[in-house]
Design an enzyme around this catalytic site. Sequence first.
Site, PDB file in Angstrom:
ATOM      1  N   ASN A 127       9.247  -8.081   0.317  1.00  0.00           N
ATOM      2  CA  ASN A 127      10.325  -7.334   0.985  1.00  0.00           C
ATOM      3  C   ASN A 127       9.785  -6.661   2.250  1.00  0.00           C
ATOM      4  O   ASN A 127      10.430  -6.655   3.304  1.00  0.00           O
ATOM      5  CB  ASN A 127      10.896  -6.247   0.062  1.00  0.00           C
ATOM      6  CG  ASN A 127      11.527  -6.804  -1.198  1.00  0.00           C
ATOM      7  OD1 ASN A 127      11.803  -8.000  -1.292  1.00  0.00           O
ATOM      8  ND2 ASN A 127      11.755  -5.937  -2.183  1.00  0.00           N
ATOM      9  N   GLU A 185       1.842  -3.324  -6.599  1.00  0.00           N
ATOM     10  CA  GLU A 185       2.325  -4.277  -7.605  1.00  0.00           C
ATOM     11  C   GLU A 185       1.315  -5.405  -7.836  1.00  0.00           C
ATOM     12  O   GLU A 185       1.634  -6.374  -8.516  1.00  0.00           O
ATOM     13  CB  GLU A 185       3.682  -4.860  -7.204  1.00  0.00           C
ATOM     14  CG  GLU A 185       4.846  -3.960  -7.552  1.00  0.00           C
ATOM     15  CD  GLU A 185       6.205  -4.595  -7.309  1.00  0.00           C
ATOM     16  OE1 GLU A 185       7.174  -4.082  -7.870  1.00  0.00           O
ATOM     17  OE2 GLU A 185       6.305  -5.583  -6.552  1.00  0.00           O
ATOM     18  N   ARG A 224      18.202  12.247   1.541  1.00  0.00           N
ATOM     19  CA  ARG A 224      17.942  13.362   2.464  1.00  0.00           C
ATOM     20  C   ARG A 224      17.301  12.870   3.758  1.00  0.00           C
ATOM     21  O   ARG A 224      17.523  13.444   4.812  1.00  0.00           O
ATOM     22  CB  ARG A 224      17.002  14.383   1.826  1.00  0.00           C
ATOM     23  CG  ARG A 224      17.650  15.203   0.747  1.00  0.00           C
ATOM     24  CD  ARG A 224      16.752  16.360   0.347  1.00  0.00           C
ATOM     25  NE  ARG A 224      17.502  17.292  -0.462  1.00  0.00           N
ATOM     26  CZ  ARG A 224      17.695  17.136  -1.769  1.00  0.00           C
ATOM     27  NH1 ARG A 224      17.157  16.116  -2.396  1.00  0.00           N
ATOM     28  NH2 ARG A 224      18.420  18.001  -2.442  1.00  0.00           N
ATOM     29  N   GLY A 225      16.415  11.849   3.655  1.00  0.00           N
ATOM     30  CA  GLY A 225      15.703  11.371   4.836  1.00  0.00           C
ATOM     31  C   GLY A 225      14.227  11.214   4.540  1.00  0.00           C
ATOM     32  O   GLY A 225      13.856  10.732   3.462  1.00  0.00           O
ATOM     33  N   ASP A 284      11.244  -0.443   0.767  1.00  0.00           N
ATOM     34  CA  ASP A 284      10.427  -1.511   1.368  1.00  0.00           C
ATOM     35  C   ASP A 284      10.843  -1.756   2.821  1.00  0.00           C
ATOM     36  O   ASP A 284       9.996  -1.983   3.690  1.00  0.00           O
ATOM     37  CB  ASP A 284      10.574  -2.808   0.563  1.00  0.00           C
ATOM     38  CG  ASP A 284      10.135  -2.632  -0.876  1.00  0.00           C
ATOM     39  OD1 ASP A 284       9.190  -1.851  -1.107  1.00  0.00           O
ATOM     40  OD2 ASP A 284      10.736  -3.260  -1.768  1.00  0.00           O
ATOM     41  N   ALA A 312      19.962  -1.080   4.863  1.00  0.00           N
ATOM     42  CA  ALA A 312      19.625  -1.862   3.661  1.00  0.00           C
ATOM     43  C   ALA A 312      20.393  -1.349   2.442  1.00  0.00           C
ATOM     44  O   ALA A 312      20.746  -2.134   1.553  1.00  0.00           O
ATOM     45  CB  ALA A 312      18.118  -1.807   3.409  1.00  0.00           C
ATOM     46  N   SER A 355      18.983  -7.728   2.303  1.00  0.00           N
ATOM     47  CA  SER A 355      19.612  -6.529   2.881  1.00  0.00           C
ATOM     48  C   SER A 355      18.853  -5.991   4.095  1.00  0.00           C
ATOM     49  O   SER A 355      19.293  -5.023   4.717  1.00  0.00           O
ATOM     50  CB  SER A 355      19.714  -5.435   1.814  1.00  0.00           C
ATOM     51  OG  SER A 355      18.440  -4.901   1.529  1.00  0.00           O
TER      52      SER A 355
HETATM   53  O1  RIB Z   1      11.227  -2.262  -4.261  1.00  0.00           O
HETATM   54  C1  RIB Z   1      12.163  -3.164  -4.787  1.00  0.00           C
HETATM   55  C2  RIB Z   1      11.448  -4.289  -5.457  1.00  0.00           C
HETATM   56  O2  RIB Z   1      10.759  -3.780  -6.588  1.00  0.00           O
HETATM   57  C3  RIB Z   1      12.342  -5.382  -6.013  1.00  0.00           C
HETATM   58  O3  RIB Z   1      12.618  -6.382  -5.076  1.00  0.00           O
HETATM   59  C4  RIB Z   1      11.591  -5.847  -7.243  1.00  0.00           C
HETATM   60  O4  RIB Z   1      11.139  -7.160  -7.158  1.00  0.00           O
HETATM   61  C5  RIB Z   1      10.435  -4.860  -7.422  1.00  0.00           C
HETATM   62  O5  RIB Z   1       9.258  -5.372  -6.965  1.00  0.00           O
END
Ligand code: RIB
Length: 313
Positions: free
Chosen positions: A46, A139, A216-217, A244, A274, A283
Amino acid sequence: MAQRNTILVAGSANLDFVVRAQHIPAPGETVLGNGFVTFPGGKGANQAVACARAGGAQTRMLLALGSDAFAEPLEKSLLDAGVDARIVRIVTEATGVAFICLSKDGENAITVAPGANACLRADHLPELADVSHLLLQLETPLEAVAAWAHSANAAGVCVVLNAAPARTLSPELLADVDVLIVNEGELATITGQSGRVVDAVAELGNTNVVVTLGARGSCAYVDGEWLLQPAYEIEVLDTTGAGDTFCGTFVAARARSSGFAEALRRASAASALACGRLGAQSSVPSAGEVDEMLRNGRESSSPEELRRYCGLA
Ligand code: RIB
């Protein structure tokens, strides 16, 4: 010496399985959803798509995929966005997936099965000769993230870490990070401080940190100074991938030599847009749409309100 004009994103790619429901189920509860759809997602991918759509610098991504049907839409989405994908193919693992329940007010609950993402290692990092910025998330295995940050730091690359999902970080990793981007929950996990933003950020010493504050920002503590950026107004449909989009847009702006305040403004406008659309990569707005939001959009609060919220006044 090669010109440093490339953003490298190293991180995850998931196929998102999304069900919309009235509300996110509580533990032990079953809710009936209304509609199911898949979207290309994963925090790393993303953010790479957001960097590429923001324009101004080449975007490269290191990712790992299985050799299954779920990999195809992920590769296509990166290709369509113009990302130079460096794919490690893991034949023994499935492509990463995320199960997302989306409530009627656009909030989500996400469970990730990392699959191939968990196989990325320190030695998968591509050449850094033309890289100006390395953008990381959490991740993928923490040992790999720490090693990539260390190599990039040693090579003079600006290291930006979006510490999501929340995990505690070693002082060694933090020392290799030039800019940390976190939400309030992630900030609390890293610092052990769940009170005012100003107190939690103080725990990080001199680290440059951007804190996203949802509707909020956002705020940033950069070179000893605070910056405050209210969110832009939008009718929220789906917040998935908004953080993201913020990170990718922010880094792309910095790579174009925008100052921190301008990068925060663009990231804020992009992440609002988004939130008004379904899906993660689907998005992410174009640079033109962000320009339009900056011209005609309305901020939802004032810097003074943010200052009070953060504990600065
Ligand atoms: O930050 C959103 C993302 O978190 C999703 O697209 C999902 O795949 C997870 O990684």
